[in-house]
Design a protein around this motif. Sequence first.
Motif, mmCIF file in Angstrom:
data_model
loop_
_atom_site.group_PDB
_atom_site.id
_atom_site.type_symbol
_atom_site.label_atom_id
_atom_site.label_comp_id
_atom_site.label_asym_id
_atom_site.label_seq_id
_atom_site.Cartn_x
_atom_site.Cartn_y
_atom_site.Cartn_z
ATOM 1 N N PRO A 108 7.386 -63.106 -45.784
ATOM 2 C CA PRO A 108 7.313 -63.197 -44.087
ATOM 3 C C PRO A 108 8.618 -63.308 -43.707
ATOM 4 O O PRO A 108 9.423 -64.299 -44.038
ATOM 5 C CB PRO A 108 6.332 -64.048 -43.696
ATOM 6 N N SER A 109 9.277 -62.883 -42.568
ATOM 7 C CA SER A 109 10.255 -63.123 -41.907
ATOM 8 C C SER A 109 10.081 -64.656 -41.419
ATOM 9 O O SER A 109 9.180 -65.071 -40.799
ATOM 10 C CB SER A 109 10.870 -62.301 -40.795
ATOM 11 N N ARG A 110 11.289 -65.241 -41.588
ATOM 12 C CA ARG A 110 11.404 -66.829 -41.052
ATOM 13 C C ARG A 110 11.656 -66.698 -39.380
ATOM 14 O O ARG A 110 12.430 -65.865 -38.876
ATOM 15 C CB ARG A 110 12.344 -67.393 -41.698
ATOM 16 N N PRO A 111 10.996 -67.510 -38.647
ATOM 17 C CA PRO A 111 11.052 -67.498 -37.275
ATOM 18 C C PRO A 111 12.526 -67.858 -36.931
ATOM 19 O O PRO A 111 13.351 -68.769 -37.549
ATOM 20 C CB PRO A 111 10.289 -68.722 -36.923
ATOM 21 N N VAL A 118 31.992 -72.358 -41.901
ATOM 22 C CA VAL A 118 31.603 -70.963 -42.685
ATOM 23 C C VAL A 118 32.528 -71.183 -43.821
ATOM 24 O O VAL A 118 31.759 -70.588 -45.116
ATOM 25 C CB VAL A 118 32.050 -69.778 -41.747
ATOM 26 N N ALA A 119 33.899 -71.351 -43.942
ATOM 27 C CA ALA A 119 34.411 -71.434 -45.229
ATOM 28 C C ALA A 119 34.009 -72.677 -46.012
ATOM 29 O O ALA A 119 34.350 -72.543 -47.297
ATOM 30 C CB ALA A 119 36.139 -71.543 -44.784
ATOM 31 N N LEU A 120 33.563 -73.548 -45.588
ATOM 32 C CA LEU A 120 33.280 -74.827 -46.562
ATOM 33 C C LEU A 120 31.889 -74.883 -46.763
ATOM 34 O O LEU A 120 31.302 -75.590 -47.647
ATOM 35 C CB LEU A 120 33.455 -76.179 -45.461
ATOM 36 N N GLY A 121 30.896 -73.942 -46.254
ATOM 37 C CA GLY A 121 29.557 -73.790 -46.812
ATOM 38 C C GLY A 121 28.822 -74.970 -46.119
ATOM 39 O O GLY A 121 27.557 -75.233 -46.673
ATOM 40 N N GLY A 122 28.973 -75.736 -45.157
ATOM 41 C CA GLY A 122 28.012 -76.795 -44.593
ATOM 42 C C GLY A 122 27.148 -76.424 -44.056
ATOM 43 O O GLY A 122 26.161 -77.363 -43.437
ATOM 44 N N CYS A 123 26.543 -75.097 -43.800
ATOM 45 C CA CYS A 123 25.568 -74.754 -43.299
ATOM 46 C C CYS A 123 24.756 -73.985 -44.206
ATOM 47 O O CYS A 123 23.377 -73.686 -43.618
ATOM 48 C CB CYS A 123 25.796 -73.693 -42.073
ATOM 49 N N SER A 124 24.718 -74.292 -45.501
ATOM 50 C CA SER A 124 24.056 -73.588 -46.283
ATOM 51 C C SER A 124 23.544 -74.491 -47.484
ATOM 52 O O SER A 124 24.224 -75.257 -47.980
ATOM 53 C CB SER A 124 24.652 -72.127 -46.675
ATOM 54 N N GLY A 165 17.829 -66.729 -40.633
ATOM 55 C CA GLY A 165 16.640 -66.730 -41.316
ATOM 56 C C GLY A 165 16.615 -65.925 -42.472
ATOM 57 O O GLY A 165 15.731 -65.823 -43.383
ATOM 58 N N THR A 166 17.477 -64.970 -42.561
ATOM 59 C CA THR A 166 17.828 -64.118 -43.679
ATOM 60 C C THR A 166 19.039 -64.245 -44.310
ATOM 61 O O THR A 166 19.173 -64.531 -45.517
ATOM 62 C CB THR A 166 17.646 -62.693 -43.122
ATOM 63 N N ILE A 220 14.566 -56.480 -39.545
ATOM 64 C CA ILE A 220 15.040 -56.586 -41.368
ATOM 65 C C ILE A 220 13.859 -56.391 -42.051
ATOM 66 O O ILE A 220 12.966 -56.753 -41.991
ATOM 67 C CB ILE A 220 15.334 -58.060 -41.306
ATOM 68 N N ALA A 221 13.974 -55.030 -42.917
ATOM 69 C CA ALA A 221 13.002 -54.590 -43.758
ATOM 70 C C ALA A 221 13.183 -54.962 -45.203
ATOM 71 O O ALA A 221 12.454 -55.167 -45.831
ATOM 72 C CB ALA A 221 13.068 -53.231 -43.519
ATOM 73 N N ALA A 222 14.649 -55.495 -45.686
ATOM 74 C CA ALA A 222 14.905 -55.993 -46.782
ATOM 75 C C ALA A 222 16.214 -56.508 -47.030
ATOM 76 O O ALA A 222 17.170 -56.241 -45.817
ATOM 77 C CB ALA A 222 14.874 -54.831 -47.639
ATOM 78 N N SER A 223 16.319 -57.481 -47.792
ATOM 79 C CA SER A 223 17.875 -58.147 -47.866
ATOM 80 C C SER A 223 18.146 -58.125 -49.547
ATOM 81 O O SER A 223 17.311 -58.339 -50.057
ATOM 82 C CB SER A 223 17.733 -59.241 -47.204
#
Length: 211
Positions: free
Chosen positions: A5-8, A26-32, A155-156, A174-177
């Motif tokens: 299911p897609s995330r809210p 974004v360049a440091l990856g701090g949000c992932s 969420g994706t 979003i149908a696929a990723s």
Amino acid sequence: MRSHPSRPRTPGALVSLLACLLLGTVALGGCSSLEGSGDKGYVTSDGQVEVVAPADRGEPIELEGEDLDGKPLSLADLRGQPVVVNVWWSACPPCRVEQPDLTEAAAELEGDAAFVGLNIRDSSSDQANAYVRTFDVPYPSFYSADGKALVPFYGTLTAYTVPATVVLDAEGRIAASVLGALPSKQTLVDLVNDTAAEAAADDAAAGEDAS
């Protein structure tokens, strides 16, 4: 390939992601929390494919911006057919590896699906355009050096997921990723064809109901 299911997409989460992007993480990856990226700034393994069942899809993705030449570009203008959105940047080795597959898929699916890139991290559009010329990319790309264009895909996609490819259905949902480099051209072609087949089946069912 697995369904989920897609995330809210909560306002608070969107704000948090945007804040990370604005702070340059974004360049440091701090949000992932994505594993396997190390300090390279890109995903190193073959893509993880996920399919979202029609009943579980979220709202249509709304994204407007400018292409690499500063011209207006909008996902809304591409509705009515599947749309492939590929996230890339010019210095990303896996992006270069998968680009021929994307180019071939775009040629094979011409008339049945639209393709659009989402360029992040490149400090100037000149760098991105050099990549486009080198690989003869046949479709336009949003230019989003700060990564803000990723926010509607929360969420994706994460701020650290590059390359990544998303297939939107005819309604823009979003149908696929595929997170990471495409496993193959055929993987993407199959995802798009499956998405198109859903729409055809829905149209047929609607026609039967009307009669």
